[in-house]
Enzyme design. Structure first.
Site, PDB file in Angstrom:
ATOM      1  N   SER A   1       0.785  -1.236   0.000  1.00  0.00           N
ATOM      2  CA  SER A   1       0.000   0.000   0.000  1.00  0.00           C
ATOM      3  C   SER A   1       0.814   1.282   0.000  1.00  0.00           C
ATOM      4  CB  SER A   1      -0.965  -0.002   1.184  1.00  0.00           C
ATOM      5  OG  SER A   1      -2.042  -0.875   0.943  1.00  0.00           O
TER       6      SER A   1
ATOM      7  N   TYR B   1     -10.602   2.583   5.870  1.00  0.00           N
ATOM      8  CA  TYR B   1      -9.544   2.277   4.902  1.00  0.00           C
ATOM      9  C   TYR B   1     -10.011   1.215   3.913  1.00  0.00           C
ATOM     10  CZ  TYR B   1      -4.786   1.362   3.241  1.00  0.00           C
ATOM     11  OH  TYR B   1      -3.658   1.224   2.466  1.00  0.00           O
ATOM     12  N   SER B   2      -9.879   1.528   2.624  1.00  0.00           N
ATOM     13  CA  SER B   2     -10.338   0.603   1.593  1.00  0.00           C
ATOM     14  C   SER B   2      -9.486   0.736   0.342  1.00  0.00           C
ATOM     15  CB  SER B   2     -11.806   0.875   1.239  1.00  0.00           C
ATOM     16  OG  SER B   2     -12.197   0.121   0.104  1.00  0.00           O
TER      17      SER B   2
ATOM     18  N   GLY C   1       2.978  -0.689   3.975  1.00  0.00           N
ATOM     19  CA  GLY C   1       2.497  -1.544   2.905  1.00  0.00           C
ATOM     20  C   GLY C   1       2.601  -2.997   3.290  1.00  0.00           C
TER      21      GLY C   1
END
Length: 347
Positions: free
Chosen positions: A77, A167-168, A300
């Site tokens: 991420s 969060y998506s 991430g």
């Protein structure tokens, strides 16, 4: 005349002074390096590494076996910071507005189960306040999907409360689609042209569907020990596809927070956490450390890899660390590592 016992004591004193001088000249192990080693001994990861960037130079440390300084790895991420940077550059160029609705750029796409792109703005996607479900709830992050498939999976779920931080990864898949709609090029092409090439990030790429990592690289392991070095990046797409190196991530965040990629107004927008009630800006989030210092960055997680980059608000100090698995047994180690790096005299 000097007493005999004083004369006898001089050699001993000199020897002690020599030992003390030798001990003081030996460099002390930085506190963050000590915590890094604990990721292996207490966190249960096969190997860990960090690269700290300061005005005076860089410092590399590693623990365990299986990681080298110049290895390529999946950044998960952290990709979102790159995508957000491209979107904000387009906003600065007046090619889109953060108040644009998703419907304006992707007409008819976001509809179903109570989701409605006519009511969602690009700002809501950037700040994770759209309420859209995360498509990885269905894929578990291991099933390759196209962007359209990812969005359709998310739209089978009703939205969370719109306007609240949730969060998506679906938000950033949609932003990748918006970039293509606005520019005519993929998010990967735009990121290469706008960020990767200008900064000389020679170890960074968007691999598309290429499952193999560039050389050099080590092995990557799932939480159960399975070797997942080969992985189709379409499991994450615009939300987590990036492959990079420690040095490149340090350079990227130093440039971003140092004002080299965005005009001041848009960098302030990126760090504005009001929409997400302090939890998230746009592709960045803040962490306030025990000493009062606030660091900015992203983490991430993707199958076989966990990465975290944090930097001071001016980008002058940056730390990136990584492990070659997606699970750390002791979650307290990350905040300790950040505090050890950025807080003076932190124990």
């Amino acid at each position: 005349m000097t007493p005999l016992r004083t004369l006898l004591a001089l050699p001993v004193s000199c020897a002690l002074l020599a030992v003390a001088a030798t001990a003081s000249s030996a460099p002390a192990t930085p506190a963050s390096d000590t915590v890094l080693a604990q990721l292996v001994t207490r966190g249960g990861v096969p190997a860990a590494a960090l690269l700290a960037r300061e005005e005076t130079g860089t410092r590399y440390a590693h623990a365990g076996t299986g990681i080298a300084r110049d290895d390529h790895f999946r950044a998960g991420s952290i990709t979102k910071t790159f995508i957000a940077t491209v979107v904000l550059q387009l906003a600065a160029e007046h090619r889109l507005s953060l108040s644009d609705t998703v419907e304006q750029h992707l007409p008819g796409l976001v509809r179903g189960a109570g989701n409605d792109g006519r009511a969602l703005t690009l700002r809501a996607l950037l700040t994770h306040t759209s309420g859209l479900a995360d498509f990885t709830q269905d894929t578990r992050g291991v099933v390759p999907v196209t962007p359209l498939q990812a969005v359709r999976l998310a739209l089978t779920h009703p939205p969370a409360d719109r306007g609240r931080f949730s969060y998506s990864s679906t938000n950033y898949v949609l932003l990748g689609m918006v970039i293509r709609q606005v520019t005519g090029d993929s998010y990967a092409t735009e990121a290469e042209r706008r960020i990767i090439a200008p900064l000389g990030l020679t170890g960074t790429s968007f691999p598309g569907s290429r499952a193999d990592l560039p050389s050099p690289h080590g092995r990557a392991y799932a939480a159960d020990g399975t070797d997942v070095t080969s992985l189709d990046p379409r499991v994450a797409g615009a939300a987590g596809e990036l492959v990079t190196t420690l040095a490149d991530l340090d350079r990227f965040y130093a440039a971003l927070l140092g004002g080299r990629l965005l005009p001041p107004r848009w960098l302030r927008e990126m760090r504005d956490t009001r929409a997400a009630h302090g939890a998230y800006g746009m592709g960045l989030f803040p962490v306030k450390l025990p000493c009062g210092v606030t660091v900015w960055g992203h983490n991430g997680r993707i199958s076989g890899s966990y990465v975290r980059t944090a930097a001071t608000v001016d980008g002058r100090r940056v730390l990136t660390y990584r492990v070659n698995t997606d699970a750390i047994a002791d979650p307290d180690l990350e905040p300790r590592l950040l505090a050890a790096e950025f807080c003076p005299r932190h124990p």
